[in-house]
Design an enzyme around this catalytic site. Sequence first.
Site, PDB file in Angstrom:
ATOM      1  N   ASP A 127       0.855  -1.189   0.000  1.00 37.18           N
ATOM      2  CA  ASP A 127       0.000   0.000   0.000  1.00 37.18           C
ATOM      3  C   ASP A 127       0.889   1.237   0.000  1.00 37.18           C
ATOM      4  OD1 ASP A 127      -1.909   1.981   0.377  1.00 37.18           O
ATOM      5  OD2 ASP A 127      -3.038   0.836   1.868  1.00 37.18           O
ATOM      6  N   ARG A 129      -0.213   4.393  -0.367  1.00 33.82           N
ATOM      7  CA  ARG A 129      -0.993   5.609  -0.143  1.00 33.82           C
ATOM      8  C   ARG A 129      -0.430   6.484   0.979  1.00 33.82           C
ATOM      9  NH1 ARG A 129      -6.895   3.021   0.304  1.00 33.82           N
ATOM     10  NH2 ARG A 129      -5.613   1.410   1.283  1.00 33.82           N
TER      11      ARG A 129
END
EC number: 3.5.4.25
Length: 199
Positions: A127, A129
């Site tokens: 991930d 983000r």
Amino acid sequence: MKLTKISEAKLPTSFGEFLMIVFEESKTDKNHIALVYGDIKDTNNSVLSRIHSECLTGDALFSIRCDCGFQLKSALMEIVKEGSGILIYHRQEGRNIGLSNKIRAYALQDIGLDTVEANHHLGFSADERDFSVCIDIFNTLNIKKIKLLTNNPSKVTVLNNAGIQITERISLIVGRNAKNSKYLNTKAHKMGHFLPIEY
């Protein structure tokens, strides 16, 4: 502050009428969106909130290989049902690896890799983000206390660490099907998401 408020206007939808507020991220010039429903100005109340990361395939093209489109629809419905709330549309496609790389990851999943393995194969973490822009949006709108619609423990941790008080985490478990069951199981098993594992 990593973003600037650019514009706002009413956005009538099939769920109800929202106020759409557009922000521009200074580092990337990327636009992020806050969809506000009802009155969220009472700082004594917890605002029902959803951070929804961009998913062109699920949100706009109705793909069922993820649960994103289902979650977007469900979150908007829950906010309207609540009478007020906010959905932040977080413009970091494919857990922030971008659309082209997400489709490359899909191709790897088509030959047997799971979503985490595919990201690693392409040189990314599971991930990528960065939720700091979402924190800036909450702060800009003076939202300090929220009820968060999420299955993702990382969002809870990041927001808590930034001083956003989460009074309740509300699961958003929708849209499981034969095409995305392995994906959802991987998110639960390898990424710690609050999801049931089903086979």
